[in-house]
Scaffold this motif. Structure first.
Motif, PDB file in Angstrom:
ATOM      1  N   PHE A  15       0.839  -1.201   0.000  1.00 15.01           N
ATOM      2  CA  PHE A  15       0.000   0.000   0.000  1.00 15.01           C
ATOM      3  C   PHE A  15       0.877   1.254   0.000  1.00 15.01           C
ATOM      4  O   PHE A  15       0.666   2.165  -0.804  1.00 15.01           O
ATOM      5  CB  PHE A  15      -0.944   0.005   1.206  1.00 15.01           C
ATOM      6  N   PHE A  16       1.877   1.300   0.879  1.00 14.16           N
ATOM      7  CA  PHE A  16       2.726   2.485   0.955  1.00 14.16           C
ATOM      8  C   PHE A  16       3.702   2.593  -0.208  1.00 14.16           C
ATOM      9  O   PHE A  16       4.157   3.695  -0.533  1.00 14.16           O
ATOM     10  CB  PHE A  16       3.429   2.571   2.309  1.00 14.16           C
ATOM     11  N   GLU A  17       4.009   1.498  -0.876  1.00 18.62           N
ATOM     12  CA  GLU A  17       4.755   1.596  -2.132  1.00 18.62           C
ATOM     13  C   GLU A  17       3.908   2.375  -3.141  1.00 18.62           C
ATOM     14  O   GLU A  17       4.423   3.192  -3.898  1.00 18.62           O
ATOM     15  CB  GLU A  17       5.104   0.211  -2.686  1.00 18.62           C
ATOM     16  N   GLY A  18       2.602   2.102  -3.150  1.00 15.63           N
ATOM     17  CA  GLY A  18       1.693   2.837  -4.029  1.00 15.63           C
ATOM     18  C   GLY A  18       1.604   4.303  -3.675  1.00 15.63           C
ATOM     19  O   GLY A  18       1.724   5.168  -4.547  1.00 15.63           O
ATOM     20  N   TYR A  24      -3.251   5.382  -5.076  1.00 16.08           N
ATOM     21  CA  TYR A  24      -4.048   4.801  -3.991  1.00 16.08           C
ATOM     22  C   TYR A  24      -4.472   3.413  -4.442  1.00 16.08           C
ATOM     23  O   TYR A  24      -5.134   3.258  -5.464  1.00 16.08           O
ATOM     24  CB  TYR A  24      -5.278   5.670  -3.712  1.00 16.08           C
ATOM     25  N   LEU A  25      -4.051   2.395  -3.696  1.00 17.19           N
ATOM     26  CA  LEU A  25      -4.352   1.019  -4.053  1.00 17.19           C
ATOM     27  C   LEU A  25      -5.555   0.492  -3.277  1.00 17.19           C
ATOM     28  O   LEU A  25      -5.693   0.770  -2.086  1.00 17.19           O
ATOM     29  CB  LEU A  25      -3.149   0.120  -3.765  1.00 17.19           C
ATOM     30  N   ILE A  26      -6.408  -0.237  -3.974  1.00 18.72           N
ATOM     31  CA  ILE A  26      -7.506  -0.956  -3.338  1.00 18.72           C
ATOM     32  C   ILE A  26      -7.270  -2.445  -3.562  1.00 18.72           C
ATOM     33  O   ILE A  26      -6.332  -2.837  -4.248  1.00 18.72           O
ATOM     34  CB  ILE A  26      -8.886  -0.529  -3.907  1.00 18.72           C
ATOM     35  N   LEU A 114     -14.658  14.625  -5.289  1.00 19.44           N
ATOM     36  CA  LEU A 114     -13.377  14.689  -4.598  1.00 19.44           C
ATOM     37  C   LEU A 114     -12.333  13.919  -5.388  1.00 19.44           C
ATOM     38  O   LEU A 114     -12.668  13.132  -6.271  1.00 19.44           O
ATOM     39  CB  LEU A 114     -13.490  14.053  -3.201  1.00 19.44           C
ATOM     40  N   ARG A 115     -11.090  14.146  -5.036  1.00 12.52           N
ATOM     41  CA  ARG A 115     -10.009  13.336  -5.581  1.00 12.52           C
ATOM     42  C   ARG A 115      -9.048  13.008  -4.449  1.00 12.52           C
ATOM     43  O   ARG A 115      -8.979  13.725  -3.444  1.00 12.52           O
ATOM     44  CB  ARG A 115      -9.293  14.030  -6.728  1.00 12.52           C
ATOM     45  N   ILE A 116      -8.339  11.922  -4.607  1.00 14.39           N
ATOM     46  CA  ILE A 116      -7.351  11.516  -3.617  1.00 14.39           C
ATOM     47  C   ILE A 116      -6.037  12.215  -3.946  1.00 14.39           C
ATOM     48  O   ILE A 116      -5.594  12.231  -5.096  1.00 14.39           O
ATOM     49  CB  ILE A 116      -7.160   9.992  -3.619  1.00 14.39           C
ATOM     50  N   ALA A 117      -5.444  12.818  -2.927  1.00 22.24           N
ATOM     51  CA  ALA A 117      -4.125  13.436  -3.033  1.00 22.24           C
ATOM     52  C   ALA A 117      -3.269  12.819  -1.922  1.00 22.24           C
ATOM     53  O   ALA A 117      -3.757  11.991  -1.157  1.00 22.24           O
ATOM     54  CB  ALA A 117      -4.240  14.950  -2.879  1.00 22.24           C
ATOM     55  N   ILE A 127       0.671   9.942   2.929  1.00 26.39           N
ATOM     56  CA  ILE A 127      -0.636   9.647   3.510  1.00 26.39           C
ATOM     57  C   ILE A 127      -1.724  10.151   2.567  1.00 26.39           C
ATOM     58  O   ILE A 127      -1.689  11.301   2.131  1.00 26.39           O
ATOM     59  CB  ILE A 127      -0.786  10.323   4.882  1.00 26.39           C
ATOM     60  N   PRO A 128      -2.733   9.304   2.249  1.00 25.64           N
ATOM     61  CA  PRO A 128      -3.830   9.775   1.403  1.00 25.64           C
ATOM     62  C   PRO A 128      -4.687  10.791   2.136  1.00 25.64           C
ATOM     63  O   PRO A 128      -4.994  10.626   3.319  1.00 25.64           O
ATOM     64  CB  PRO A 128      -4.637   8.516   1.098  1.00 25.64           C
ATOM     65  N   VAL A 129      -5.045  11.849   1.432  1.00 25.19           N
ATOM     66  CA  VAL A 129      -5.997  12.850   1.897  1.00 25.19           C
ATOM     67  C   VAL A 129      -6.995  13.055   0.770  1.00 25.19           C
ATOM     68  O   VAL A 129      -6.776  12.614  -0.357  1.00 25.19           O
ATOM     69  CB  VAL A 129      -5.315  14.195   2.278  1.00 25.19           C
TER      70      VAL A 129
END
Length: 135
Positions: A15-18, A24-26, A114-117, A127-129
């Motif tokens: 996940f943090f490699e992404g 953002y990985l699901i 919204l979008r993930i940043a 960290i995703p926000v």
């Protein structure tokens, strides 16, 4: 509220490699292609443990939010800005919650695009926000 530093472990390595690459990985189950949140260990629809990582589109819609006022360091000081914590539905279906950054620039409402940043506090993984899509 300032984002706190987080670190990776064996369970969060991919996940943090992404996030380090701005992705953002699901999780998706291999048998039926159901989408799940990143921390899923089995598919919430079919209970398969055969999950693979997949990049999310980064697009989401606001479901709900809470405004958390900040506490001043000293009683006489003015209040710093508040923190907005949002629940969003990803385009792929799973929900996520994260800090909403830049929300003061728009009127918040259910369905807001919204979008993930990503933000990287000192000494932390990315960290995703969430941020309004039009910013």
């Amino acid at each position: 509220m300032t984002l706190q530093a987080v670190g990776r472990d064996d369970a969060t390595e991919e996940f943090f490699e992404g996030t380090a690459s701005g992705i953002y990985l699901i999780r998706r189950c291999a048998p039926h292609d159901h989408a799940s949140k990143p921390q899923a260990t089995l598919c919430p629809v079919c209970s398969s443990e055969d999950l693979r990582w997949e990049p999310a589109s980064g697009r989401a819609k606001l479901v709900s939010w809470a405004i958390m006022p900040s506490k001043p360091a000293e009683p006489e000081e003015p209040l710093p800005g508040a923190t907005v914590v949002a629940i969003a539905e990803l385009e792929e279906g799973p929900w996520m919650w994260a800090q909403l950054v830049g929300g003061e620039a728009v009127e918040l409402h259910e369905g807001l695009a919204l979008r993930i940043a990503f933000e990287r506090p000192a000494g932390s993984e990315a960290i995703p926000v969430l941020t309004p899509a039009n910013l």
